[in-house]
Write a protein that holds these residues in place. Structure first.
Motif, PDB file in Angstrom:
ATOM      1  N   GLU A   1       0.825  -1.201   0.000  1.00 46.00           N
ATOM      2  CA  GLU A   1       0.000   0.000   0.000  1.00 46.00           C
ATOM      3  C   GLU A   1       0.865   1.260   0.000  1.00 46.00           C
ATOM      4  O   GLU A   1       1.943   1.285   0.602  1.00 46.00           O
ATOM      5  CB  GLU A   1      -0.905   0.007   1.230  1.00 46.00           C
ATOM      6  CG  GLU A   1      -1.784  -1.226   1.364  1.00 46.00           C
ATOM      7  CD  GLU A   1      -2.726  -1.408   0.193  1.00 46.00           C
ATOM      8  OE1 GLU A   1      -3.225  -0.384  -0.321  1.00 46.00           O
ATOM      9  OE2 GLU A   1      -2.948  -2.559  -0.224  1.00 46.00           O
ATOM     10  N   GLN A   2       0.360   2.307  -0.667  1.00 50.87           N
ATOM     11  CA  GLN A   2       1.077   3.575  -0.666  1.00 50.87           C
ATOM     12  C   GLN A   2       1.179   4.100   0.760  1.00 50.87           C
ATOM     13  O   GLN A   2       0.191   4.124   1.504  1.00 50.87           O
ATOM     14  CB  GLN A   2       0.370   4.605  -1.546  1.00 50.87           C
ATOM     15  CG  GLN A   2       1.126   5.931  -1.689  1.00 50.87           C
ATOM     16  CD  GLN A   2       0.399   6.925  -2.599  1.00 50.87           C
ATOM     17  OE1 GLN A   2      -0.756   6.732  -2.936  1.00 50.87           O
ATOM     18  NE2 GLN A   2       1.088   7.983  -2.981  1.00 50.87           N
ATOM     19  N   GLN A   3       2.373   4.532   1.159  1.00 50.27           N
ATOM     20  CA  GLN A   3       2.598   5.013   2.523  1.00 50.27           C
ATOM     21  C   GLN A   3       2.237   6.492   2.642  1.00 50.27           C
ATOM     22  O   GLN A   3       2.342   7.258   1.689  1.00 50.27           O
ATOM     23  CB  GLN A   3       4.057   4.788   2.908  1.00 50.27           C
ATOM     24  CG  GLN A   3       4.475   3.321   2.875  1.00 50.27           C
ATOM     25  CD  GLN A   3       3.671   2.454   3.825  1.00 50.27           C
ATOM     26  OE1 GLN A   3       3.761   2.613   5.047  1.00 50.27           O
ATOM     27  NE2 GLN A   3       2.874   1.532   3.287  1.00 50.27           N
ATOM     28  N   TRP A   4       1.853   6.879   3.849  1.00 49.20           N
ATOM     29  CA  TRP A   4       1.370   8.248   4.063  1.00 49.20           C
ATOM     30  C   TRP A   4       2.416   9.287   3.714  1.00 49.20           C
ATOM     31  O   TRP A   4       2.100  10.356   3.199  1.00 49.20           O
ATOM     32  CB  TRP A   4       0.923   8.414   5.524  1.00 49.20           C
ATOM     33  CG  TRP A   4       2.037   8.287   6.521  1.00 49.20           C
ATOM     34  CD1 TRP A   4       2.454   7.156   7.158  1.00 49.20           C
ATOM     35  CD2 TRP A   4       2.893   9.332   6.982  1.00 49.20           C
ATOM     36  NE1 TRP A   4       3.515   7.415   7.989  1.00 49.20           N
ATOM     37  CE2 TRP A   4       3.808   8.750   7.910  1.00 49.20           C
ATOM     38  CE3 TRP A   4       2.994  10.700   6.715  1.00 49.20           C
ATOM     39  CZ2 TRP A   4       4.798   9.483   8.555  1.00 49.20           C
ATOM     40  CZ3 TRP A   4       3.968  11.442   7.357  1.00 49.20           C
ATOM     41  CH2 TRP A   4       4.861  10.848   8.275  1.00 49.20           C
TER      42      TRP A   4
ATOM     43  N   ASP B   1       2.693  10.883   0.101  1.00 47.81           N
ATOM     44  CA  ASP B   1       1.773  11.927  -0.354  1.00 47.81           C
ATOM     45  C   ASP B   1       1.052  12.498   0.857  1.00 47.81           C
ATOM     46  O   ASP B   1      -0.094  12.171   1.144  1.00 47.81           O
ATOM     47  CB  ASP B   1       0.768  11.347  -1.357  1.00 47.81           C
ATOM     48  CG  ASP B   1       0.037  12.441  -2.136  1.00 47.81           C
ATOM     49  OD1 ASP B   1       0.053  13.599  -1.687  1.00 47.81           O
ATOM     50  OD2 ASP B   1      -0.535  12.127  -3.192  1.00 47.81           O
TER      51      ASP B   1
ATOM     52  N   LYS C   1      -2.338  14.135   0.590  1.00 42.89           N
ATOM     53  CA  LYS C   1      -3.488  13.235   0.476  1.00 42.89           C
ATOM     54  C   LYS C   1      -3.801  12.559   1.806  1.00 42.89           C
ATOM     55  O   LYS C   1      -4.963  12.447   2.197  1.00 42.89           O
ATOM     56  CB  LYS C   1      -3.208  12.187  -0.593  1.00 42.89           C
ATOM     57  CG  LYS C   1      -4.306  11.146  -0.780  1.00 42.89           C
ATOM     58  CD  LYS C   1      -3.920  10.177  -1.880  1.00 42.89           C
ATOM     59  CE  LYS C   1      -4.982   9.107  -2.089  1.00 42.89           C
ATOM     60  NZ  LYS C   1      -4.582   8.130  -3.139  1.00 42.89           N
ATOM     61  N   TYR C   2      -2.784  12.109   2.520  1.00 39.77           N
ATOM     62  CA  TYR C   2      -3.013  11.283   3.708  1.00 39.77           C
ATOM     63  C   TYR C   2      -2.853  12.034   5.028  1.00 39.77           C
ATOM     64  O   TYR C   2      -3.345  11.587   6.059  1.00 39.77           O
ATOM     65  CB  TYR C   2      -2.047  10.089   3.708  1.00 39.77           C
ATOM     66  CG  TYR C   2      -2.267   9.134   2.562  1.00 39.77           C
ATOM     67  CD1 TYR C   2      -3.345   8.253   2.568  1.00 39.77           C
ATOM     68  CD2 TYR C   2      -1.404   9.116   1.474  1.00 39.77           C
ATOM     69  CE1 TYR C   2      -3.553   7.373   1.521  1.00 39.77           C
ATOM     70  CE2 TYR C   2      -1.599   8.242   0.414  1.00 39.77           C
ATOM     71  CZ  TYR C   2      -2.673   7.371   0.441  1.00 39.77           C
ATOM     72  OH  TYR C   2      -2.879   6.508  -0.602  1.00 39.77           O
TER      73      TYR C   2
ATOM     74  N   TYR D   1      -0.527  13.577   8.307  1.00 38.57           N
ATOM     75  CA  TYR D   1       0.436  12.920   9.194  1.00 38.57           C
ATOM     76  C   TYR D   1      -0.285  11.908  10.075  1.00 38.57           C
ATOM     77  O   TYR D   1      -1.442  12.110  10.445  1.00 38.57           O
ATOM     78  CB  TYR D   1       1.139  13.956  10.068  1.00 38.57           C
ATOM     79  CG  TYR D   1       2.175  14.770   9.354  1.00 38.57           C
ATOM     80  CD1 TYR D   1       3.521  14.524   9.522  1.00 38.57           C
ATOM     81  CD2 TYR D   1       1.799  15.792   8.484  1.00 38.57           C
ATOM     82  CE1 TYR D   1       4.490  15.270   8.859  1.00 38.57           C
ATOM     83  CE2 TYR D   1       2.749  16.548   7.810  1.00 38.57           C
ATOM     84  CZ  TYR D   1       4.083  16.276   8.002  1.00 38.57           C
ATOM     85  OH  TYR D   1       5.027  17.016   7.334  1.00 38.57           O
ATOM     86  N   PRO D   2       0.377  10.844  10.457  1.00 35.90           N
ATOM     87  CA  PRO D   2      -0.254   9.856  11.353  1.00 35.90           C
ATOM     88  C   PRO D   2      -0.324  10.380  12.774  1.00 35.90           C
ATOM     89  O   PRO D   2       0.430  11.296  13.152  1.00 35.90           O
ATOM     90  CB  PRO D   2       0.690   8.656  11.254  1.00 35.90           C
ATOM     91  CG  PRO D   2       2.027   9.253  10.966  1.00 35.90           C
ATOM     92  CD  PRO D   2       1.742  10.444  10.087  1.00 35.90           C
TER      93      PRO D   2
ATOM     94  N   HIS E   1      -5.060  12.447   9.702  1.00 33.42           N
ATOM     95  CA  HIS E   1      -5.339  11.814   8.422  1.00 33.42           C
ATOM     96  C   HIS E   1      -6.278  12.640   7.561  1.00 33.42           C
ATOM     97  O   HIS E   1      -6.674  12.191   6.488  1.00 33.42           O
ATOM     98  CB  HIS E   1      -5.957  10.430   8.656  1.00 33.42           C
ATOM     99  CG  HIS E   1      -4.989   9.456   9.237  1.00 33.42           C
ATOM    100  ND1 HIS E   1      -3.975   8.897   8.516  1.00 33.42           N
ATOM    101  CD2 HIS E   1      -4.865   8.968  10.500  1.00 33.42           C
ATOM    102  CE1 HIS E   1      -3.275   8.074   9.276  1.00 33.42           C
ATOM    103  NE2 HIS E   1      -3.793   8.099  10.490  1.00 33.42           N
ATOM    104  N   SER E   2      -6.684  13.808   7.993  1.00 32.74           N
ATOM    105  CA  SER E   2      -7.645  14.586   7.229  1.00 32.74           C
ATOM    106  C   SER E   2      -6.995  15.212   6.011  1.00 32.74           C
ATOM    107  O   SER E   2      -5.796  15.472   6.001  1.00 32.74           O
ATOM    108  CB  SER E   2      -8.233  15.688   8.111  1.00 32.74           C
ATOM    109  OG  SER E   2      -7.208  16.549   8.558  1.00 32.74           O
ATOM    110  N   PRO E   3      -7.788  15.462   4.968  1.00 29.26           N
ATOM    111  CA  PRO E   3      -7.231  16.115   3.770  1.00 29.26           C
ATOM    112  C   PRO E   3      -6.700  17.503   4.105  1.00 29.26           C
ATOM    113  O   PRO E   3      -7.094  18.134   5.078  1.00 29.26           O
ATOM    114  CB  PRO E   3      -8.442  16.184   2.827  1.00 29.26           C
ATOM    115  CG  PRO E   3      -9.409  15.174   3.366  1.00 29.26           C
ATOM    116  CD  PRO E   3      -9.207  15.143   4.845  1.00 29.26           C
TER     117      PRO E   3
END
Length: 514
Positions: free
Chosen positions: A471-474, A477, A480-481, A483-484, A508-510
């Protein structure tokens, strides 16, 4: 005629999709790079003086069915043979010479990935392989002047040139190939390594047979590399949007289906703070180390095993060494087609597919390598097991080799550089370790060497199955994702807006402008 007119004509005449042209040229690029890399494994068997050892050796020694031994004396540094010098290099020296390529190869991986992301993959790959081609052409002259020292240095320079190739191609695939086609294109391009192995080993055997001049091997493969470079300059480009004669239909299709945002906009600096903390990236590195440990042992030392242990003559060594790579090349396409089909049909996720084919490419070959080593002096049985082992390694191109573009399509060049650069350290260690473990070339000594391969292949495979991801990691991008939760290392990217610079939120919000 204007440039625009030529483009219109080329659009009408060239009906092959340009991503397939890239794939075919990529296949030849990897083939050329591996012919130049591997040919020393064959030529070194004819560059050295072979002498009979007078000491008692414990362990099984296979009989020499060729009934011929090379002339020479261990008291001389070299002797004249068929108008070309042979050198008194012991097993340790030979191991160092075979590993020399990887000293340069490892060093230029990360710079190569960064250069590809900044300036594009076209020139990074093209100039790198041109450098290797010129160095290969100079090899016989350098060896005649400075012997082992000169050969070591020129092989390091060849490694410098080829180091950027893999990360730059991973970046090109991320910007040219939709996810549902990546396994096939990965097998097409990186499978060129097997074409190079097959061609280098078999053709070298033909050239070297009957006292052929080993210098001709280096001249042939260097010329082929230079010819490839000329075609590459005119036919291939770094992105679909910079390609002068790609069809509008294909350009639109790729812009709609390729996820890498670097295809559409300038990327922010590489997020090293997050990248070096990424567990999926580090287990990918471990899996690549394991695979390379097994693959490079075969790649570098299999000709020596066939020649020095199983006592094949030089022509037989070339043919027998090429057969496993033919099997690997064929099976890589079978595995790739089935993997793409399963992902397209949603029979399993990308992550599951990468783990399945990593296991196929690591643990299964490890078993057959051990079986081959316990075949003793049974030539047919040993070669058969090696062929089956390398056939299953074909799953590598549907798994570890392309996983960097899954987890980081935007920074695939840098991530691939990390993965391959660290993994290629195996190429430095394995030739030297093999020669330390097999000073007398007995069957028992080689069994110990192959057990080390088994342990590394299986151990790293287990780590990848547990923690690997497709899966693409945060951090690839953040726009898009986000910060965690719990990220405490500060922002590492920003978004340009018409009014101000907006830093991504730590969740995780845009991203928004408010």
């Amino acid at each position: 005629m204007t440039l625009k007119g030529w483009k219109l004509i080329l659009n009408r005449v060239i009906f092959i999709p340009q991503r397939y042209v890239l794939g075919i040229m990529g296949l030849f690029a990897l083939a050329n790079s591996f012919t130049m890399r591997v040919c020393l494994s064959m030529t070194i068997t004819q560059m050295v003086v072979h002498t009979e050892s007078s000491q008692h050796i414990v362990g099984e020694i296979c009989p020499d069915n060729n009934n011929a031994t090379a002339a020479g004396s261990s008291n001389n540094s070299s002797v004249t043979f068929e108008d070309r010098d042979r050198y008194d290099w012991d097993e340790t020296t030979q191991g160092l010479l075979l590993s020399a390529f990887y000293y340069g190869y490892v060093i230029t991986h990360l710079p190569g990935g960064l250069l590809a992301e900044k300036f594009g993959g076209k020139w990074t790959i093209g100039l790198g392989l041109l450098c290797s081609s010129v160095a290969t052409a100079l090899t016989p002259w350098i060896v005649s002047l400075w012997g082992a020292t000169g050969l070591f240095c020129i092989r390091v320079i060849e490694g410098f040139g080829e180091g950027p190739v893999t990360p730059a191609f991973v970046l090109l695939l991320a910007r040219w190939i939709p996810p549902s086609e990546r396994s096939r294109f990965g097998a097409m391009i990186f499978g060129g390594a097997q074409v190079g192995n097959i061609f280098a080993l078999y053709i070298s055997g033909l050239i070297l047979a009957d006292g052929g001049d080993w210098a001709n091997v280096f001249y042939l493969f260097s010329v082929l590399g230079i010819i490839w470079f000329i075609f590459w300059v005119f036919l291939c480009y770094s992105t679909p949007n910079t390609h002068p004669f790609i069809s509008d239909e294909e350009r639109n299709y790729l812009n709609e289906n390729v996820a890498a945002s670097g295809l559409h906009k300038k990327l922010d600096p590489v997020p090293f703070k997050a990248l070096i903390r990424s567990a999926p990236l580090w287990v990918l590195i471990m899996a690549a180390i394991g695979h390379n440990w097994g693959y490079l042992t075969m790649n570098t030392d299999l000709p020596k095993y066939f020649s020095d242990v199983l006592k094949f003559n030089i022509m037989e060594t070339g043919l027998m060494s090429a057969l496993p790579y033919i099997a690997m090349y064929i099976c890589s396409f079978i595995f790739a087609a089935f993997c793409d089909l399963c992902i397209r049909k949603k029979w399993h996720s990308i992550s599951t597919g990468r783990k399945i084919y990593t296991t196929i490419a690591s643990s299964v070959p490890a078993l057959f390598i051990i079986l081959a080593s316990y075949s003793g002096c049974n030539r047919v049985e040993a070669v058969s097991f090696f062929i089956v082992s390398m056939a299953f390694m074909g799953g590598f191109y549907s798994s570890v080799k392309i996983n960097a573009m899954d987890i980081a399509p935007n920074y695939a060049g840098t991530c691939s550089a990390f993965v391959n650069g660290i993994a290629e350290i195996s190429g430095i260690i394995t030739p030297y370790l093999i020669d330390l473990l097999t000073p007398n070339q007995t069957v028992e000594q080689w069994q110990l060497a192959f057990w080390t391969v088994f342990v590394v292949l299986v151990g790293t495979n287990i780590l990848y199955v547990i923690w690997g991801s497709g899966e693409q990691q945060w951090w690839d991008d953040v726009a898009k994702y986000g910060y965690p939760p719990g990220w405490k290392h500060g922002p590492f990217t920003y978004i340009h807006t018409a009014k101000k610079l907006v830093y991504p939120k730590h969740d995780h919000s845009p991203i928004s402008d408010d």
